[in-house]
Design an enzyme around this catalytic site. Structure first.
Site, short mmCIF file in Angstrom:
data_model
loop_
_atom_site.label_atom_id
_atom_site.label_comp_id
_atom_site.label_asym_id
_atom_site.label_seq_id
_atom_site.Cartn_x
_atom_site.Cartn_y
_atom_site.Cartn_z
N SER A 1 0.86 -1.17 0.00
CA SER A 1 0.00 0.00 0.00
C SER A 1 0.90 1.23 0.00
CB SER A 1 -0.93 -0.04 1.22
OG SER A 1 -1.74 1.11 1.29
N TYR B 1 -4.70 8.04 -6.81
CA TYR B 1 -3.72 7.16 -6.18
C TYR B 1 -4.06 6.98 -4.71
CZ TYR B 1 0.67 5.26 -4.48
OH TYR B 1 1.61 4.45 -3.88
N LYS C 1 -5.14 3.33 -2.79
CA LYS C 1 -4.45 2.77 -1.63
C LYS C 1 -5.36 2.71 -0.40
CE LYS C 1 -0.60 1.89 -3.75
NZ LYS C 1 -0.22 0.50 -4.03
#
Length: 272
Positions: free
Chosen positions: A134, A148, A152
């Site tokens: 992660s 992004y 995650k």
């Protein structure tokens, strides 16, 4: 004791560094990359200890086939490291539909498909360790990395749920959360949305905030990953680097204070 480790995104960065570290100490490695030629140096040096597979993690059928090929080749899969991913730079407003979908396909869905493929293999073995790469940005968000961050955060939620679901099968789950490191994640591997001038000032301030020692040395992460893999009781979450933990503590303290401030409103919303 040597392990059989399946790692995605092994062409460069963390994936390449970690794959080589595993091979050096005698582990068996299944290393995947979109461009399999990037693994030629490892296959030449380590021979039968490495199985190099061309894989686009976005292809669910190919993910399942790769896991089965790895099991058939080495007989087991002790560790799955879902490392494949990339950074998409852009604000929410700047990001196109295709960019957003592509980011989620690789960073989240690719990881999901490989995880699904590995669970039956590990359940049959009665043991296994799934390591999800992660980011500190899966716990706290930074501007200009909007999708992004979202990808995650999704990995974090999926993996925490997964850990509870597969614990009874003897399968362990760990989420690795690096802060910034001096890989090409932010350069050659990155995708940038078409910029809008309204965000130029914010981007400049963000860039100026990076101090000389902000980015860690990727090679320095190897010992941490080896300790994680070898641990009989690995943590659910592991930071990599010295920046992430302090940043998260600061942000979470602010969240707790805000929740406390609004707690009367929250409790009243319960209705009784």
């Amino acid at each position: 004791m040597a392990k059989t480790i399946f790692i995605t995104g092994a062409s460069r960065g963390f994936g390449k560094i970690w794959a080589e570290a595993f091979l050096k100490r005698g582990d068996k490695v299944v290393a995947t990359a979109r461009d399999i030629s990037t693994l030629n140096d490892l296959t030449k040096q380590y021979g039968d200890s490495i199985l190099a597979l061309q894989l686009d993690v976005n292809d669910r059928d190919a993910d399942f086939a790769a896991i089965q090929q790895a099991k058939a080749h080495f007989g087991s899969i002790d560790v799955l490291i879902n490392n494949a991913g990339y950074g998409l730079f852009g604000s929410v407003e700047e990001t196109s539909e295709k960019e957003a979908r592509d980011q989620m396909e690789t960073n989240f869905f690719g990881l999901l498909w490989l995880t699904q493929a590995a669970i039956p293999v590990m359940r049959e073995q009665g043991q296994g360790h799934i390591i999800q790469v992660s980011s500190v940005l899966g716990l706290v968000a930074a501007p200009i990395l909007s999708i992004y961050n979202a990808s995650k955060f999704a990995v974090e939620g999926l993996s925490e749920t997964l850990a509870a679901e597969v614990k009874g099968f003897g399968i362990k789950v760990s989420i690795v959360e690096p802060n910034g490191f001096s890989t090409d994640w932010g350069s050659a591997s990155a995708v940038h949305s078409v910029a809008l001038p309204q965000y130029d000032e914010m981007k400049a301030k963000q860039q100026a905030s990076f101090t000389a020692d902000f980015f860690g040395k990727p090679e320095a992460t190897t010992d941490a990953i080896l300790k994680l893999i070898d641990s009989e009781n690995p943590p659910l979450r592991l930071f990599l680097g010295k920046i992430g933990y302090q940043w998260v503590k600061q942000v979470y303290a602010g969240r707790a204070a805000e929740w406390d401030e609004w707690n009367d409103v929250s409790v009243a919303a319960h209705g009784h």
